[in-house]
Design a protein around this motif. Structure first.
Motif, short mmCIF file in Angstrom:
data_model
loop_
_atom_site.label_atom_id
_atom_site.label_comp_id
_atom_site.label_asym_id
_atom_site.label_seq_id
_atom_site.Cartn_x
_atom_site.Cartn_y
_atom_site.Cartn_z
N SER A 225 0.83 -1.20 0.00
CA SER A 225 0.00 0.00 0.00
C SER A 225 0.86 1.25 0.00
O SER A 225 2.00 1.24 0.47
CB SER A 225 -0.88 0.02 1.25
OG SER A 225 -1.71 1.17 1.26
N LEU A 226 0.29 2.32 -0.53
CA LEU A 226 0.86 3.64 -0.27
C LEU A 226 0.48 4.00 1.16
O LEU A 226 -0.51 3.52 1.70
CB LEU A 226 0.28 4.67 -1.23
CG LEU A 226 0.71 4.55 -2.68
CD1 LEU A 226 -0.04 5.54 -3.54
CD2 LEU A 226 2.20 4.77 -2.81
N TRP B 84 1.02 -4.31 -8.50
CA TRP B 84 1.20 -3.01 -7.86
C TRP B 84 0.25 -1.95 -8.41
O TRP B 84 0.14 -0.87 -7.85
CB TRP B 84 2.64 -2.52 -8.04
CG TRP B 84 3.00 -2.36 -9.48
CD1 TRP B 84 2.82 -1.24 -10.24
CD2 TRP B 84 3.56 -3.34 -10.33
NE1 TRP B 84 3.24 -1.48 -11.52
CE2 TRP B 84 3.71 -2.78 -11.60
CE3 TRP B 84 3.96 -4.66 -10.16
CZ2 TRP B 84 4.22 -3.46 -12.69
CZ3 TRP B 84 4.47 -5.35 -11.24
CH2 TRP B 84 4.60 -4.75 -12.47
N SER C 181 0.17 1.57 -6.51
CA SER C 181 1.39 2.37 -6.47
C SER C 181 1.16 3.82 -6.89
O SER C 181 2.07 4.62 -6.82
CB SER C 181 2.45 1.75 -7.38
OG SER C 181 2.00 1.78 -8.72
N GLU C 182 -0.05 4.15 -7.31
CA GLU C 182 -0.37 5.52 -7.73
C GLU C 182 -1.42 6.09 -6.79
O GLU C 182 -2.35 5.40 -6.41
CB GLU C 182 -0.92 5.51 -9.15
CG GLU C 182 -0.01 4.88 -10.15
CD GLU C 182 0.78 5.90 -10.95
OE1 GLU C 182 0.35 7.05 -10.99
OE2 GLU C 182 1.81 5.52 -11.50
N THR C 183 -1.24 7.32 -6.44
CA THR C 183 -2.24 7.98 -5.61
C THR C 183 -3.07 8.92 -6.47
O THR C 183 -2.52 9.70 -7.23
CB THR C 183 -1.60 8.74 -4.42
OG1 THR C 183 -2.64 9.42 -3.72
CG2 THR C 183 -0.55 9.72 -4.85
N LYS D 193 4.07 13.29 -9.30
CA LYS D 193 4.44 11.90 -9.02
C LYS D 193 5.65 11.81 -8.11
O LYS D 193 5.81 10.86 -7.35
CB LYS D 193 4.71 11.12 -10.31
CG LYS D 193 3.48 11.02 -11.20
CD LYS D 193 2.35 10.33 -10.51
CE LYS D 193 1.14 10.26 -11.39
NZ LYS D 193 -0.04 9.86 -10.72
N SER E 116 4.66 11.78 -4.43
CA SER E 116 3.82 10.69 -3.95
C SER E 116 4.38 10.11 -2.66
O SER E 116 5.60 10.00 -2.49
CB SER E 116 3.74 9.57 -4.99
OG SER E 116 3.08 10.02 -6.13
N PRO E 117 3.52 9.74 -1.73
CA PRO E 117 4.00 9.17 -0.48
C PRO E 117 4.67 7.82 -0.70
O PRO E 117 4.37 7.14 -1.69
CB PRO E 117 2.73 9.03 0.37
CG PRO E 117 1.62 9.03 -0.61
CD PRO E 117 2.08 9.81 -1.80
N PRO E 118 5.56 7.42 0.19
CA PRO E 118 6.23 6.14 0.03
C PRO E 118 5.26 4.97 0.21
O PRO E 118 4.25 5.08 0.89
CB PRO E 118 7.29 6.15 1.12
CG PRO E 118 6.79 7.11 2.14
CD PRO E 118 5.96 8.12 1.40
N HIS E 119 5.60 3.86 -0.40
CA HIS E 119 4.78 2.65 -0.27
C HIS E 119 5.41 1.72 0.76
O HIS E 119 6.55 1.90 1.16
CB HIS E 119 4.66 1.94 -1.62
CG HIS E 119 5.97 1.46 -2.14
ND1 HIS E 119 6.80 2.26 -2.86
CD2 HIS E 119 6.61 0.27 -2.00
CE1 HIS E 119 7.89 1.58 -3.17
NE2 HIS E 119 7.80 0.38 -2.66
#
Length: 125
Positions: A25-26, A90, A94-96, A102, A105-108
């Motif tokens: 998850s992100l 993913w 892997s995309e919010t 991009k 984007s927060p870490p996963h």
């Protein structure tokens, strides 16, 4: 009266192996909720028709699998299981949808749920 816990319901890609549910998850609402309340439940449903369905609920403990340190082997194992089970596992996790940048984007992270109890129902006609 017990305190109400906020329920978070999200669709995720996952793999089950040996009493564990592995996923990715992100970092966001779902992860924050599981960090606050690591005793979680996980539901899987399959509905073929109104008279042919099954539903399983697993209860267990949330555990993050970090990229370094003592959980690195478990994280690599989760990646391998997901890769074998579903090509492109993913996506879209892997995309919010909330980030246009991009790079911002927060870490996963990878996590698992260590299952303590399972219950379920089914209808097969």
């Amino acid at each position: 009266m017990p305190k109400r816990r906020d329920a978070v319901r999200r669709a995720i890609s996952f793999v089950y192996e040996n009493g564990h549910i592995y996923s990715f998850s992100l970092i966001g609402q779902k992860v924050w909720a599981m960090r606050r309340h690591p005793q979680v439940c996980f539901e899987v449903d399959e509905i073929r028709s109104p008279r042919s369905w099954w539903s399983v609920i697993a209860f267990g403990r949330y555990e993050e699998l970090s990229e370094v340190g003592p959980r690195q082997n478990e994280r690599d194992h989760a990646w391998s299981l997901l890769q074998k089970a579903r090509p492109n596992w993913w996506e879209p996790g892997s995309e919010t949808p909330h980030s246009e940048d991009k790079l911002a984007s927060p870490p996963h992270l990878f996590f698992r749920i260590n299952i303590e109890k399972i219950t379920g129902r089914r209808a097969l006609v």
